[in-house]
Design a protein around this motif. Structure first.
Motif, PDB file in Angstrom:
ATOM      1  N   GLY A 143       0.805  -1.208   0.000  1.00  0.00           N
ATOM      2  CA  GLY A 143       0.000   0.000   0.000  1.00  0.00           C
ATOM      3  C   GLY A 143       0.840   1.261   0.000  1.00  0.00           C
ATOM      4  N   THR A 144       1.909   1.278   0.796  1.00  0.00           N
ATOM      5  CA  THR A 144       2.785   2.446   0.838  1.00  0.00           C
ATOM      6  C   THR A 144       3.429   2.689  -0.510  1.00  0.00           C
ATOM      7  OG1 THR A 144       3.239   2.149   3.197  1.00  0.00           O
ATOM      8  CG2 THR A 144       4.816   3.445   1.932  1.00  0.00           C
ATOM      9  N   VAL A 145       3.950   1.623  -1.117  1.00  0.00           N
ATOM     10  CA  VAL A 145       4.640   1.762  -2.400  1.00  0.00           C
ATOM     11  C   VAL A 145       3.676   2.186  -3.499  1.00  0.00           C
ATOM     12  CG1 VAL A 145       5.985   0.541  -4.152  1.00  0.00           C
ATOM     13  CG2 VAL A 145       6.412   0.093  -1.727  1.00  0.00           C
ATOM     14  N   GLU A 146       2.515   1.554  -3.575  1.00  0.00           N
ATOM     15  CA  GLU A 146       1.564   1.912  -4.630  1.00  0.00           C
ATOM     16  C   GLU A 146       1.008   3.316  -4.418  1.00  0.00           C
ATOM     17  OE1 GLU A 146      -1.358  -1.146  -5.261  1.00  0.00           O
ATOM     18  OE2 GLU A 146       0.063  -2.190  -6.577  1.00  0.00           O
ATOM     19  N   GLY A 147       0.820   3.727  -3.162  1.00  0.00           N
ATOM     20  CA  GLY A 147       0.351   5.078  -2.908  1.00  0.00           C
ATOM     21  C   GLY A 147       1.361   6.119  -3.359  1.00  0.00           C
ATOM     22  N   LEU A 148       2.643   5.865  -3.087  1.00  0.00           N
ATOM     23  CA  LEU A 148       3.682   6.785  -3.538  1.00  0.00           C
ATOM     24  C   LEU A 148       3.731   6.845  -5.068  1.00  0.00           C
ATOM     25  CD1 LEU A 148       6.537   5.908  -1.012  1.00  0.00           C
ATOM     26  CD2 LEU A 148       5.241   8.053  -1.121  1.00  0.00           C
ATOM     27  N   TRP A 149       3.565   5.683  -5.708  1.00  0.00           N
ATOM     28  CA  TRP A 149       3.547   5.660  -7.164  1.00  0.00           C
ATOM     29  C   TRP A 149       2.320   6.394  -7.709  1.00  0.00           C
ATOM     30  CZ3 TRP A 149       7.006   5.587 -10.574  1.00  0.00           C
ATOM     31  CH2 TRP A 149       8.133   4.769 -10.496  1.00  0.00           C
ATOM     32  N   ASP A 150       1.168   6.261  -7.051  1.00  0.00           N
ATOM     33  CA  ASP A 150      -0.026   6.983  -7.492  1.00  0.00           C
ATOM     34  C   ASP A 150       0.219   8.493  -7.450  1.00  0.00           C
ATOM     35  OD1 ASP A 150      -1.523   4.731  -8.035  1.00  0.00           O
ATOM     36  OD2 ASP A 150      -2.490   4.690  -6.065  1.00  0.00           O
ATOM     37  N   LEU A 151       0.871   8.957  -6.376  1.00  0.00           N
ATOM     38  CA  LEU A 151       1.166  10.384  -6.266  1.00  0.00           C
ATOM     39  C   LEU A 151       2.188  10.801  -7.320  1.00  0.00           C
ATOM     40  CD1 LEU A 151       0.760  13.048  -4.782  1.00  0.00           C
ATOM     41  CD2 LEU A 151       2.585  12.361  -3.211  1.00  0.00           C
ATOM     42  N   ALA A 152       3.226   9.990  -7.497  1.00  0.00           N
ATOM     43  CA  ALA A 152       4.264  10.305  -8.485  1.00  0.00           C
ATOM     44  C   ALA A 152       3.674  10.396  -9.890  1.00  0.00           C
ATOM     45  CB  ALA A 152       5.366   9.260  -8.438  1.00  0.00           C
ATOM     46  N   SER A 153       2.625   9.623 -10.141  1.00  0.00           N
ATOM     47  CA  SER A 153       2.032   9.574 -11.478  1.00  0.00           C
ATOM     48  C   SER A 153       1.076  10.729 -11.747  1.00  0.00           C
ATOM     49  CB  SER A 153       1.297   8.236 -11.665  1.00  0.00           C
ATOM     50  OG  SER A 153       2.183   7.144 -11.517  1.00  0.00           O
ATOM     51  N   GLU A 154       0.709  11.469 -10.700  1.00  0.00           N
ATOM     52  CA  GLU A 154      -0.182  12.603 -10.910  1.00  0.00           C
ATOM     53  C   GLU A 154       0.560  13.715 -11.656  1.00  0.00           C
ATOM     54  OE1 GLU A 154      -1.935  13.951  -7.288  1.00  0.00           O
ATOM     55  OE2 GLU A 154      -3.360  12.290  -7.188  1.00  0.00           O
ATOM     56  N   HIS A 155      -0.115  14.323 -12.593  1.00  0.00           N
ATOM     57  CA  HIS A 155       0.510  15.353 -13.422  1.00  0.00           C
ATOM     58  C   HIS A 155       1.043  16.501 -12.565  1.00  0.00           C
ATOM     59  CE1 HIS A 155       1.314  17.832 -16.926  1.00  0.00           C
ATOM     60  NE2 HIS A 155       0.641  18.831 -16.363  1.00  0.00           N
ATOM     61  N   GLY A 156       2.305  16.832 -12.749  1.00  0.00           N
ATOM     62  CA  GLY A 156       2.899  17.977 -12.074  1.00  0.00           C
ATOM     63  C   GLY A 156       3.521  17.691 -10.732  1.00  0.00           C
ATOM     64  N   THR A 157       3.416  16.466 -10.202  1.00  0.00           N
ATOM     65  CA  THR A 157       4.021  16.154  -8.905  1.00  0.00           C
ATOM     66  C   THR A 157       5.530  16.331  -8.975  1.00  0.00           C
ATOM     67  OG1 THR A 157       2.301  14.577  -8.282  1.00  0.00           O
ATOM     68  CG2 THR A 157       4.415  14.362  -7.166  1.00  0.00           C
ATOM     69  N   THR A 158       6.080  17.049  -8.012  1.00  0.00           N
ATOM     70  CA  THR A 158       7.528  17.252  -7.959  1.00  0.00           C
ATOM     71  C   THR A 158       8.173  16.260  -6.997  1.00  0.00           C
ATOM     72  OG1 THR A 158       7.464  18.823  -6.115  1.00  0.00           O
ATOM     73  CG2 THR A 158       7.191  19.722  -8.347  1.00  0.00           C
ATOM     74  N   LEU A 159       9.472  16.117  -7.133  1.00  0.00           N
ATOM     75  CA  LEU A 159      10.199  15.237  -6.223  1.00  0.00           C
ATOM     76  C   LEU A 159      10.088  15.753  -4.791  1.00  0.00           C
ATOM     77  CD1 LEU A 159      12.078  12.855  -5.655  1.00  0.00           C
ATOM     78  CD2 LEU A 159      14.022  14.353  -6.188  1.00  0.00           C
ATOM     79  N   ARG A 160      10.132  17.053  -4.619  1.00  0.00           N
ATOM     80  CA  ARG A 160      10.028  17.600  -3.260  1.00  0.00           C
ATOM     81  C   ARG A 160       8.696  17.226  -2.620  1.00  0.00           C
ATOM     82  NH1 ARG A 160      13.165  21.168  -0.967  1.00  0.00           N
ATOM     83  NH2 ARG A 160      13.959  21.996  -2.945  1.00  0.00           N
ATOM     84  N   GLU A 161       7.623  17.298  -3.381  1.00  0.00           N
ATOM     85  CA  GLU A 161       6.309  16.915  -2.860  1.00  0.00           C
ATOM     86  C   GLU A 161       6.267  15.440  -2.498  1.00  0.00           C
ATOM     87  OE1 GLU A 161       3.533  20.107  -5.345  1.00  0.00           O
ATOM     88  OE2 GLU A 161       4.027  18.157  -6.214  1.00  0.00           O
ATOM     89  N   LEU A 162       6.854  14.612  -3.338  1.00  0.00           N
ATOM     90  CA  LEU A 162       6.872  13.177  -3.080  1.00  0.00           C
ATOM     91  C   LEU A 162       7.680  12.859  -1.828  1.00  0.00           C
ATOM     92  CD1 LEU A 162       5.993  10.418  -4.322  1.00  0.00           C
ATOM     93  CD2 LEU A 162       8.236  10.355  -5.425  1.00  0.00           C
ATOM     94  N   LEU A 163       8.852  13.482  -1.703  1.00  0.00           N
ATOM     95  CA  LEU A 163       9.692  13.235  -0.532  1.00  0.00           C
ATOM     96  C   LEU A 163       9.026  13.752   0.741  1.00  0.00           C
ATOM     97  CD1 LEU A 163      13.255  14.131  -1.908  1.00  0.00           C
ATOM     98  CD2 LEU A 163      12.172  11.882  -1.759  1.00  0.00           C
ATOM     99  N   ALA A 164       8.318  14.886   0.639  1.00  0.00           N
ATOM    100  CA  ALA A 164       7.662  15.454   1.815  1.00  0.00           C
ATOM    101  C   ALA A 164       6.565  14.541   2.331  1.00  0.00           C
ATOM    102  CB  ALA A 164       7.088  16.829   1.486  1.00  0.00           C
ATOM    103  N   VAL A 165       5.843  13.885   1.421  1.00  0.00           N
ATOM    104  CA  VAL A 165       4.798  12.947   1.833  1.00  0.00           C
ATOM    105  C   VAL A 165       5.402  11.820   2.656  1.00  0.00           C
ATOM    106  CG1 VAL A 165       3.286  11.120   0.954  1.00  0.00           C
ATOM    107  CG2 VAL A 165       3.092  13.431   0.065  1.00  0.00           C
ATOM    108  N   TYR A 166       6.544  11.314   2.216  1.00  0.00           N
ATOM    109  CA  TYR A 166       7.162  10.209   2.957  1.00  0.00           C
ATOM    110  C   TYR A 166       7.777  10.715   4.262  1.00  0.00           C
ATOM    111  CZ  TYR A 166       9.455   5.857   4.015  1.00  0.00           C
ATOM    112  OH  TYR A 166       9.831   4.698   4.631  1.00  0.00           O
TER     113      TYR A 166
END
Length: 409
Positions: free
Chosen positions: A313-336
């Motif tokens: 669930g954690t991995v797929e959720g991160l991938w779902d966010l990464a796949s959203e248009h415009g998501t930045t690496l900073r946003e992805l790292l901040a979620v984790y």
């Protein structure tokens, strides 16, 4: 709304430090439960991991009590709030599980829930190797069937009307002989306080979701992407219908971290990029943290086997966010960093309440499990009144059982 006790351990630890003590005791857990009950929270979700890393003990001045034992103590000091214990099907026999959880249900007058897990670590504590995920779920199926059979073995009219004594002929024997479970006996504790204890499940892999659709009354989800959470809930409901169940009978409760009057920490400490990259199975080295993730990173999802991740669930959720248009690496790292993959919401109480309502209305959740974030008392003090004013949260408990709380929020 459900509180995740295990995820709130850091907050309990901070309270201990501020109080000048070095080790938290059961009184700290009881105090936490009392404040949650005063806010009319559905229940306490007591997470548990067998075989925790030793490093956790160096950072937290508290004892992670075994869930059923701790919740039994909390039951005696509370009256309404639900008590959801994590218990493993991999390392526990069905008779033991059925008896312990039914006992908690009786002690609490119908407030017990069972978070069914297959365990992802701790096999060495039992002198064995950890079985593959599919094998663990095969055993979980047999264990859960046996537990349910034991709980259902008591005829509702098991008491003699005149004396109130138990009519032992109203208790059926239970037999099971599967590949993983053997049982030949009868349960000596009734489980009729709320029909039966409420079943929770948190697995997000294909086999875990199928299991949840078959058994769970409520599912604990992890997904920081709204579209990803909508997809997860939709798949769960479709699978429940395929099992002949009413999809509305299965609640999808999304894990959230709430930071009232605060901001998410968007700094990138050493090693965070490598940690998230390892979870995703793709290198994040050299990426501009403030530019949208490049297409080659998003496309790499098709090559990653998320089903065999330790926490799918954690991995797929991160991938779902990464796949959203415009998501930045900073946003992805901040979620984790801020929520270990949970939906993390920071800002004013009004903006947090609005976001929670928005996600429910979008079909991304039926409710939420609040884990560690900012001080949870601020959620009670500021966010809950706004949800009440919007007609989305009860003023007070209207029933006495966990099942009633979940069905009549």
């Amino acid at each position: 709304m459900v509180e995740a006790v295990g995820a709130q351990l850091p907050e309990l630890a901070d309270r201990v430090r501020r109080g000048g003590r070095t080790v938290a005791g059961i009184d700290d857990f009881i105090g936490f439960a009392a404040r949650a009950e005063a806010a009319a929270v559905d229940g306490l979700f007591y997470a548990d991991f067998m075989g925790k890393p030793r490093a956790q003990f160096a950072a937290r001045p508290l004892i992670p009590f075994e869930p059923l034992t701790a919740l039994a103590a909390i039951a005696t000091a509370t009256q309404r709030i639900g008590l959801i214990a994590t218990a493993s099907t991999t390392f526990t026999e069905p008779y033991t599980l059925a008896r312990q959880i039914a006992s908690l249900d009786n002690l609490s007058s119908g407030r017990a829930g069972w978070n069914i897990v297959t365990s992802i670590q701790g096999a060495g504590n039992y002198g064995r190797d950890l079985a593959a995920k599919d094998d663990r779920y095969a055993r979980a199926t047999e264990v859960t069937d046996a537990v349910l059979a034991l709980w259902e073995s008591w005829d509702p009219a098991y008491r003699f009307p005149r004396t109130g004594f138990v009519n032992t002929t109203a208790i059926a024997d239970v037999h099971a002989a599967g590949e993983h479970v053997a049982l030949d006996g009868w349960l000596d504790v009734p489980s009729d306080r709320q029909g039966r204890p409420v079943l929770f499940q948190a697995g997000s892999s294909a086999v875990g979701t199928t299991f949840a659709a078959r058994y769970a009354d409520a599912v604990f989800g992890i997904n920081p992407s709204k579209s990803g959470a909508v997809g997860a809930r939709t798949r769960l409901r479709a699978l429940a219908a395929a099992h002949g169940r009413d999809p509305d009978s299965v609640k999808y409760l999304l894990g959230v971290r709430l930071f009232v009057d605060d901001e998410l920490d968007t700094r990138e400490p050493p090693g965070l990029r490598d940690t998230v990259g390892a979870l995703l199975g793709v290198s994040l080295a050299g990426l501009d943290p403030d530019a949208p993730l490049p297409e080659r990173i998003v496309a790499a999802r098709q090559t990653v086997d998320t089903q065999n991740a330790s926490i799918t669930g954690t991995v797929e959720g991160l991938w779902d966010l990464a796949s959203e248009h415009g998501t930045t690496l900073r946003e992805l790292l901040a979620v984790y960093r801020n929520g270990s993959g949970f939906l993390s919401i920071a800002g004013s109480a009004a903006s947090i309440a609005s976001t929670l309502i928005e996600w429910v209305d979008a079909g991304a959740a039926d409710g939420f499990v609040i884990g560690a974030g900012g001080p949870v008392d601020e959620v009670y003090r500021q966010v809950v009144p706004l949800l009440r004013a919007a007609g989305r949260y009860r003023d007070n408990y209207t029933g006495t059982t966990l099942r009633h709380h979940l069905e009549d929020p």
